[in-house]
Design an enzyme around this catalytic site. Structure first.
Site, short mmCIF file in Angstrom:
data_model
loop_
_atom_site.label_atom_id
_atom_site.label_comp_id
_atom_site.label_asym_id
_atom_site.label_seq_id
_atom_site.Cartn_x
_atom_site.Cartn_y
_atom_site.Cartn_z
N ASN A 1 0.86 -1.19 0.00
CA ASN A 1 0.00 0.00 0.00
C ASN A 1 0.90 1.24 0.00
OD1 ASN A 1 -1.60 2.23 0.90
ND2 ASN A 1 -3.14 0.79 1.64
N ARG B 1 4.78 18.33 1.15
CA ARG B 1 5.65 19.38 0.62
C ARG B 1 5.17 19.90 -0.73
NH1 ARG B 1 11.11 20.54 1.97
NH2 ARG B 1 11.62 22.51 0.94
N HIS C 1 -5.62 3.79 -1.89
CA HIS C 1 -6.93 4.15 -1.35
C HIS C 1 -7.17 5.63 -1.67
CE1 HIS C 1 -9.98 3.63 2.16
NE2 HIS C 1 -10.38 4.59 1.34
N ARG D 1 -8.96 8.51 -1.33
CA ARG D 1 -10.06 9.11 -0.57
C ARG D 1 -10.53 10.42 -1.22
NH1 ARG D 1 -7.39 6.35 3.80
NH2 ARG D 1 -8.95 5.26 5.06
N HIS E 1 -3.86 11.72 0.54
CA HIS E 1 -2.67 10.98 0.11
C HIS E 1 -2.79 10.68 -1.38
CE1 HIS E 1 -5.34 7.67 1.20
NE2 HIS E 1 -5.19 7.92 2.48
N GLU F 1 -8.80 0.43 -3.26
CA GLU F 1 -9.74 0.26 -2.15
C GLU F 1 -10.41 1.58 -1.83
OE1 GLU F 1 -7.30 -1.33 0.99
OE2 GLU F 1 -6.73 0.68 1.68
N THR G 1 -8.26 6.51 9.14
CA THR G 1 -7.85 5.27 8.52
C THR G 1 -8.99 4.27 8.64
OG1 THR G 1 -6.13 3.56 8.42
CG2 THR G 1 -6.79 4.32 10.61
N HIS H 1 -4.25 -4.41 7.65
CA HIS H 1 -4.34 -3.38 8.68
C HIS H 1 -3.45 -3.73 9.87
CE1 HIS H 1 -6.26 0.46 9.65
NE2 HIS H 1 -6.02 0.14 10.91
N GLY I 1 1.05 -1.34 4.28
CA GLY I 1 1.55 -0.04 3.90
C GLY I 1 2.32 0.66 5.01
N HIS I 2 1.62 1.05 6.06
CA HIS I 2 2.21 1.90 7.10
C HIS I 2 3.47 1.28 7.70
CE1 HIS I 2 2.24 5.03 10.17
NE2 HIS I 2 2.51 4.08 11.05
#
Length: 239
Positions: free
Chosen positions: A7, A18, A43, A45, A50, A70, A100, A190, A213-214
């Protein structure tokens, strides 16, 4: 074999902090694949905090592994899927503005809505996955709405892993087995990390895909992106 889908939302978050194109999400996606990732997840949104709408169009033609989009299945999301034809659309019940994804679908209450959306996505030739918790009834209704796969929401597993990993994983094992009995594929995502990924795979060896991802991006700050992807792949392969 369980596929690793990276992700890249956090890469876009860093860029957006930035402005400009550094880091470049298209180049990062290409590098993730080159380093061994077997899928790219985004994702997009509505607030574009992001991944942006333009990112979706930029990424779609260059992803050579599995492209997974997603999001909440509103008309904007459906239009993005229709125009970009990812391998998979993962439906999450995120309201606008949520930080999230923090809950799975109530597939009983949303049966008619999800069934209609999934039918439309299948008409586009896109595989569907529904983000979901471990309650058996919700798994059974996921099958009834016609989804191809479920994605188990693994935050509760990750949160309780250090305290009692066997207890933490137990409901996920039962949910995955029930999904398999119903003919559903099983994804997971997740808060999965190098700490807890291998044990989950050991207990659910038939996982189709994990989306990470994170934690992976955080690890990349220390180990580098290529090494981090290889470390996650090793956890999956050695389980």
């Amino acid at each position: 074999m369980t596929r690793l889908s990276v992700n890249i939302n956090k890469i876009a978050t860093l860029r957006n902090a930035r402005g400009g194109k550094n880091p470049n999400v298209v180049n990062v996606a290409k590098d993730c694949e080159r380093f061994g990732a077997e899928g790219i997840t985004i994702h997009p949104r509505p607030d574009e905090r992001h991944i942006t709408t333009q990112d979706v169009y930029d990424l779609a033609p260059i992803v050579t592994t599995e492209f997974n989009i997603e999001g909440y299945p509103d008309q904007r999301f459906l239009d993005l899927v229709k125009k970009n034809k990812p391998a998979q659309a993962t439906l999450v019940p995120d309201p606008p503005g949520v930080l999230t994804s923090n809950a799975g679908w109530d597939t009983v209450q949303n049966h008619d809505f999800l069934k209609e959306i999934i039918s439309e996505l299948k008409g586009m030739g896109v595989r569907t996955s529904v983000f979901i918790g471990t309650e058996p009834k919700l798994i059974e209704y996921a099958a009834k709405v016609g989804t191809d796969r479920i994605e188990l929401y693994t935050e509760p597993y990750a949160a309780n892993y250090a305290k009692d990993r066997d207890d933490a994983v137990a409901p996920f094992v039962l949910a995955a087995k029930r999904a398999k009995e119903l003919g559903l594929g099983v994804n997971a995502g997740h808060d999965l990390s190098l700490e807890n990924l291998k044990f989950l795979k050991e207990k659910i060896p038939f996982l189709d895909e994990v989306s990470i991802g994170h934690a992976l991006v955080c690890d990349a700050l220390y180990f580098g992106l290529e090494n981090s992807i290889q470390l996650y792949l090793r956890e999956l392969r050695e389980a």
